[in-house]
Design a protein around this motif. Structure first.
Motif, mmCIF file in Angstrom:
data_model
loop_
_atom_site.group_PDB
_atom_site.id
_atom_site.type_symbol
_atom_site.label_atom_id
_atom_site.label_comp_id
_atom_site.label_asym_id
_atom_site.label_seq_id
_atom_site.Cartn_x
_atom_site.Cartn_y
_atom_site.Cartn_z
ATOM 1 N N GLU A 1 -2.905 -101.594 16.288
ATOM 2 C CA GLU A 1 -4.091 -102.449 16.342
ATOM 3 C C GLU A 1 -3.827 -103.599 17.303
ATOM 4 O OE1 GLU A 1 -4.432 -103.167 12.006
ATOM 5 O OE2 GLU A 1 -6.447 -102.347 12.258
ATOM 6 N N ASN B 1 -5.755 -107.144 19.399
ATOM 7 C CA ASN B 1 -6.711 -108.158 18.960
ATOM 8 C C ASN B 1 -8.027 -108.204 19.708
ATOM 9 O OD1 ASN B 1 -5.186 -109.217 16.846
ATOM 10 N ND2 ASN B 1 -3.866 -110.244 18.330
ATOM 11 N N ASP B 2 -8.085 -107.736 20.923
ATOM 12 C CA ASP B 2 -9.388 -107.753 21.577
ATOM 13 C C ASP B 2 -9.570 -106.592 22.539
ATOM 14 O OD1 ASP B 2 -8.344 -108.478 24.133
ATOM 15 O OD2 ASP B 2 -8.196 -110.539 23.459
ATOM 16 N N TYR C 1 -29.131 -102.326 8.010
ATOM 17 C CA TYR C 1 -28.051 -103.289 7.819
ATOM 18 C C TYR C 1 -26.723 -102.753 8.359
ATOM 19 C CZ TYR C 1 -31.276 -106.050 5.123
ATOM 20 O OH TYR C 1 -32.334 -106.835 4.761
ATOM 21 N N TYR D 1 -24.834 -103.477 11.060
ATOM 22 C CA TYR D 1 -23.786 -104.421 11.474
ATOM 23 C C TYR D 1 -23.129 -105.101 10.269
ATOM 24 C CZ TYR D 1 -24.892 -103.909 16.409
ATOM 25 O OH TYR D 1 -25.046 -103.399 17.671
ATOM 26 N N GLU D 2 -23.923 -105.403 9.237
ATOM 27 C CA GLU D 2 -23.359 -105.973 8.012
ATOM 28 C C GLU D 2 -22.341 -105.010 7.412
ATOM 29 O OE1 GLU D 2 -26.449 -106.275 8.851
ATOM 30 O OE2 GLU D 2 -27.366 -108.116 8.100
ATOM 31 N N ASP E 1 -19.114 -104.619 9.514
ATOM 32 C CA ASP E 1 -18.208 -105.754 9.345
ATOM 33 C C ASP E 1 -17.563 -105.741 7.967
ATOM 34 O OD1 ASP E 1 -18.700 -106.561 11.864
ATOM 35 O OD2 ASP E 1 -19.512 -108.535 11.371
ATOM 36 N N VAL F 1 -13.566 -105.546 7.188
ATOM 37 C CA VAL F 1 -12.827 -106.444 6.291
ATOM 38 C C VAL F 1 -12.035 -105.615 5.290
ATOM 39 C CG1 VAL F 1 -13.104 -108.131 4.433
ATOM 40 C CG2 VAL F 1 -14.399 -108.392 6.548
ATOM 41 N N THR G 1 -8.963 -103.988 6.852
ATOM 42 C CA THR G 1 -7.929 -104.983 7.095
ATOM 43 C C THR G 1 -7.138 -105.239 5.817
ATOM 44 O OG1 THR G 1 -9.441 -105.997 8.658
ATOM 45 C CG2 THR G 1 -7.482 -107.257 8.101
ATOM 46 N N GLU G 2 -7.868 -105.310 4.691
ATOM 47 C CA GLU G 2 -7.198 -105.547 3.416
ATOM 48 C C GLU G 2 -6.358 -104.347 2.990
ATOM 49 O OE1 GLU G 2 -10.452 -106.874 1.069
ATOM 50 O OE2 GLU G 2 -10.342 -108.863 1.974
ATOM 51 N N THR H 1 -20.760 -106.978 -0.710
ATOM 52 C CA THR H 1 -21.158 -107.819 0.417
ATOM 53 C C THR H 1 -22.445 -107.294 1.047
ATOM 54 O OG1 THR H 1 -18.818 -108.167 0.852
ATOM 55 C CG2 THR H 1 -20.343 -108.846 2.581
ATOM 56 N N PHE I 1 -25.409 -107.676 -1.231
ATOM 57 C CA PHE I 1 -25.820 -109.076 -1.251
ATOM 58 C C PHE I 1 -26.642 -109.400 -0.014
ATOM 59 C CE2 PHE I 1 -25.415 -113.552 -0.374
ATOM 60 C CZ PHE I 1 -25.721 -114.106 -1.609
ATOM 61 N N ALA I 2 -26.156 -108.932 1.162
ATOM 62 C CA ALA I 2 -26.879 -109.199 2.411
ATOM 63 C C ALA I 2 -28.274 -108.601 2.360
ATOM 64 C CB ALA I 2 -26.107 -108.628 3.587
ATOM 65 N N ARG J 1 -28.790 -119.231 -3.097
ATOM 66 C CA ARG J 1 -28.176 -118.006 -2.600
ATOM 67 C C ARG J 1 -26.843 -118.255 -1.904
ATOM 68 N NH1 ARG J 1 -29.510 -112.824 -0.625
ATOM 69 N NH2 ARG J 1 -28.552 -112.401 1.377
ATOM 70 N N ALA K 1 -10.289 -110.189 8.641
ATOM 71 C CA ALA K 1 -11.059 -110.103 7.397
ATOM 72 C C ALA K 1 -11.698 -111.438 7.013
ATOM 73 C CB ALA K 1 -10.203 -109.553 6.252
ATOM 74 N N TYR L 1 -26.539 -109.867 12.607
ATOM 75 C CA TYR L 1 -27.017 -109.097 11.471
ATOM 76 C C TYR L 1 -28.535 -109.037 11.484
ATOM 77 C CZ TYR L 1 -22.259 -109.879 9.777
ATOM 78 O OH TYR L 1 -20.904 -109.920 9.640
ATOM 79 N N VAL L 2 -29.088 -108.396 10.454
ATOM 80 C CA VAL L 2 -30.537 -108.406 10.286
ATOM 81 C C VAL L 2 -30.958 -109.864 10.131
ATOM 82 C CG1 VAL L 2 -32.400 -107.698 8.786
ATOM 83 C CG2 VAL L 2 -30.486 -106.164 9.189
#
Lengths: 450, 296
Positions: free
Chosen positions: A268, A270-271, A412, A414-415, A418, A422, A425-426, A443, A446-447, B62, B246, B263-264
């Motif tokens: 991995e 970094n960019d 959704y 892109y949410e 991401d 995450v 990575t964990e 997550t 929730f979004a 929220r 992360a 995002y949206v």
């Protein structure tokens, strides 16, 4: 004494800043000319729209690739319609997104051009967020059945077509044949294989040559998404609900990825620049990515003939697993600011959705691979590429494209991407897969406001 | 009965004063206060993109249930609590040293320390990223000196990524704050220092008993400015670490940007989070003013 030092210092500072200005000057100049051309084309576009005659304005971003293709399309169309006028305005994708957001939220769509090029991954999001900005193309006369189905799916919202598919992000696995040979392998050993075979051979190559097989950007989920789509799985179900937990394919993907990293077969970085660096500086023995990565690989001209292309490994123990996937790509959208929609429809159906000749023209120079299936039968696609070991890479990739399973990006996307990044990575850091995926699911839910 | 309207000199001057002020005031109101007001209204709405509906204070509720936002809030406060004191103390020490009358090449040192401040936020962040890359300059030095065998992935571990951001911030902003202290020091009579020296005060005593108390207004100013700047931190998170690994180094502004553009888009929620930053800055500045302004 002090004054003299001060004087010297000041002089140095001034010279330095002047030098700075000097080197900056060309940039400003180009910016100025760009702005000038922009205004010129824009005003030209305005008058044209006002007159309601044969003119279309287009926003896209890459001079060597999609701008070139669009201009060629304009030429093709001009043969039949000599008074047709095309204005292509160079606009980076990030700017298109920002301008679109600004225009749509302010309610003043008149700043938009007739046609914009849109990243496939952002297509659903934008159509659902700004429904007033896009034209429904379903009954426009454009024949969508001529495109690879998985590709068209990106621009379909509620069963309506909003985009004309353009470039292809079909996944290819590229290998350095000379490094494979050093470890006693050929590309055939990496064709139609599974990830566990890949891991075994990767470990062997790492031990013999000290080079990992694969590199990718930490914190991005490209590799994960490619693996996932190769089995026809998604992060969302057909109704758009996140399916990150209880997703057998995703769990296998996470385990496979973590194993690859642990074994050192996948490094991995970094960019993006470092990622391309690993390819061009011979740090790794191969890569897996959308076929547009070929442009970056080919910048290392001294490596000509040392690369070969094949399909990617497939997941084990997952229903519907294949060796084919997709990463990236874009489609053309017609905005509601387009005054002459008939012209736009006709232009699209006679170029990107109907001209094999166009794809023959743009392929050799830009590498723009068609998702327009009839073009694949063209002779140009069968021409060998010297850089990739004298193989007819384009027809090969087009074959891959035809068998790629489709993927549900959802709104959704892109949410979710991401959140999964995450999670991985964990997991790589030693975390539990199920817990990490549960967090990602939470997550995203929730979004989405649940 | 009707008196001819005649203004006295004072009124005339007031009027012309307002005449000159009016354009600027109008522009500030239009360009700054009006959008702020609109954003406040927006923060009570919710929805995707342009489809907004009223929702009351639900956006504000929220954000406290939003795990990623809470993480970004924690990160931002981590930067604030660690970085601001280190930077201000460092700036104060440097300013005192450079204020010494007997020091040679003062201009050179001042310029060198101030110079980082003249670099663009984006470019310095990118340079720091390449410095701390796995095969970057810092790792090469550490390997050559024998501290490490292979490159350490500074930006790949949560704590080291945060520390890199703090180091970058200190490099970028210490000189900026030092200039404020230097100008503040010019207002302290040299004779005060001479008197202290004659009375046998140690340099440390002089620093804590004379320099710091007399510089208090400037220290307060820089503390408020730094707090404000850190709470709105964006470029470093965006360019240096991409908020990773992360989300371990993501800042509030970075998350707000993602919410609006990546995002949206939920602009109502993004506006509400921006208002939380405003409230935080206001509260912290108020506390600092109260603490720093103990006139006795």
């Amino acid at each position: 004494m002090k004054r003299k030092i001060l004087a010297v210092l000041l002089a140095t500072a001034v010279t330095a800043s002047l030098a700075g200005c000097g080197s900056k000057a060309p940039a400003t100049d180009t910016a100025a000319t760009d702005a000038a051309t922009d205004t010129a084309t824009e005003s030209a576009g305005d008058t044209a729209t006002a007159g309601g005659d044969n003119s279309l304005t287009v926003w896209c971003w890459d001079p060597a690739f999609n701008i070139y293709s669009m201009e060629q399309a304009g030429e093709v169309y001009k043969k039949e319609n000599p008074d047709f006028n095309l204005n292509v305005v160079e606009t980076p994708w990030a700017d298109i997104q920002t301008k679109l957001t600004t225009a749509a939220t302010s309610g003043d769509l008149s700043t938009l051009p007739d046609i914009i090029l849109m990243q496939d991954n952002a297509f659903q999001k934008n159509v659902i967020s700004y429904p007033d900005a896009f034209t429904d193309l379903t009954s426009s006369g454009i024949d969508f059945t001529q495109f690879a189905e998985a590709k068209t799916a990106y621009s379909v919202v509620d069963g309506k077509n909003y985009g004309v598919p353009f470039d292809n992000g079909t996944v290819i696995a590229c290998y350095r044949t000379d490094i494979l040979e050093e470890a006693g392998y050929t590309v055939d050993d990496f064709t139609d294989i599974t990830w566990s075979e890949y891991l075994e051979k990767g470990k062997d190559i790492l031990a013999k040559t000290g080079k990992p097989l694969l590199s990718c950007q930490a914190g991005e989920s490209d590799v994960i998404m490619m693996m996932l789509q190769s089995a026809g799985a998604s992060l969302f179900d057909a109704e758009g609900n996140p399916t990150i937990t209880d997703n057998a394919a995703l769990k296998t993907v996470m385990d496979t990825y973590a194993e690859l990293v642990k074994a050192g077969v996948l490094v991995e970085v970094n960019d993006w620049d470092q990622y391309v660096g690993t390819l061009n500086n011979e740090t790794v023995a191969g890569t897996i990515n959308g076929c547009w990565i070929m442009a970056s690989i080919q910048t290392a001209e001294d490596q000509s003939g040392k690369w070969a292309i094949t399909n990617m490994p497939k997941l084990e123990g997952v229903d519907g697993a294949t060796n084919y996937s997709n990463n990236g790509g874009s489609s053309w959208a017609v905005t509601t600011n387009c005054k002459n929609t008939d012209l736009a429809y006709d232009f699209m159906s006679k170029t990107f959705a109907g001209s094999t000749e166009l794809y023959e023209t743009i392929l050799p120079k830009s590498g723009a691979l068609a998702t327009y299936l009839p073009a694949a039968e063209s002779d140009v696609y069968g021409e060998p590429s010297e850089f990739f070991g004298g193989e007819a890479v384009f027809s090969k990739i087009t074959d891959f494209a035809g068998t790629t399973p489709s993927n549900n990006t959802g709104v959704y996307y892109y949410e979710a991407r991401d959140a999964v990044a995450v999670a991985i990575t964990e997991v790589v850091a030693g975390g539990d897969v199920d817990t990490a995926l549960q967090t990602a699911q939470d997550t995203v839910s929730f979004a989405m406001g649940n | 009965m009707s008196k001819p309207k005649k203004m006295n000199l004072n009124q005339k001057q007031n009027l012309s004063g307002w005449f000159f002020l009016a354009p600027a005031t109008a522009f500030i109101a239009m360009m700054s206060f009006f959008p702020m007001f609109k954003a406040l209204i927006l923060s009570f709405k919710t929805g995707i993109g342009t489809n907004m509906t009223w929702t009351g204070i639900s956006n504000y509720v929220r954000m406290f249930q939003d795990a990623v936002f809470m993480q970004s809030l924690k990160n931002t406060f981590f930067y604030l609590i660690i970085q601001v004191p280190i930077m201000l103390i460092l700036a104060l020490i440097l300013a005192t040293m450079l204020n010494d009358r007997h020091l040679r090449c003062k201009g050179l040192f001042r310029t060198m320390i101030f110079l980082p401040c003249a670099t663009s936020l984006v470019s310095y962040a990118i340079i720091f990223r390449s410095l701390f890359a796995v095969d970057g300059f810092v790792n090469t030095i550490l390997i050559k000196l024998g501290f490490l065998n292979t490159g350490y992935n500074f930006l790949g571990h949560p704590m080291s990524a945060r520390i890199i951001i703090i180091v970058a911030l200190i490099w970028r902003w210490t000189g900026y704050n030092m200039v404020f202290y230097l100008s503040g020091l010019q207002n302290i009579e040299y004779s005060v220092y001479e008197a202290a020296k004659i009375d046998g005060a140690s340099p440390f005593k002089i620093f804590t008993k004379i320099t710091v108390p007399l510089l208090k207004p400037t220290i307060l100013l820089t503390a408020i400015m730094s707090t404000n700047g850190t709470l709105q931190l964006f470029d470093e998170s965006w360019n240096l670490t991409f908020g990773g690994p992360a989300n371990a180094s993501i800042t509030m502004s970075h998350y707000i940007y993602n919410m609006s553009f990546k995002y949206v888009p939920n602009f109502g929620y993004a506006a509400a989070m921006s208002y939380l930053i405003l409230i935080l800055v206001a509260v912290l500045a108020f506390i600092q003013m109260k603490v720093g302004d103990k006139r006795d």
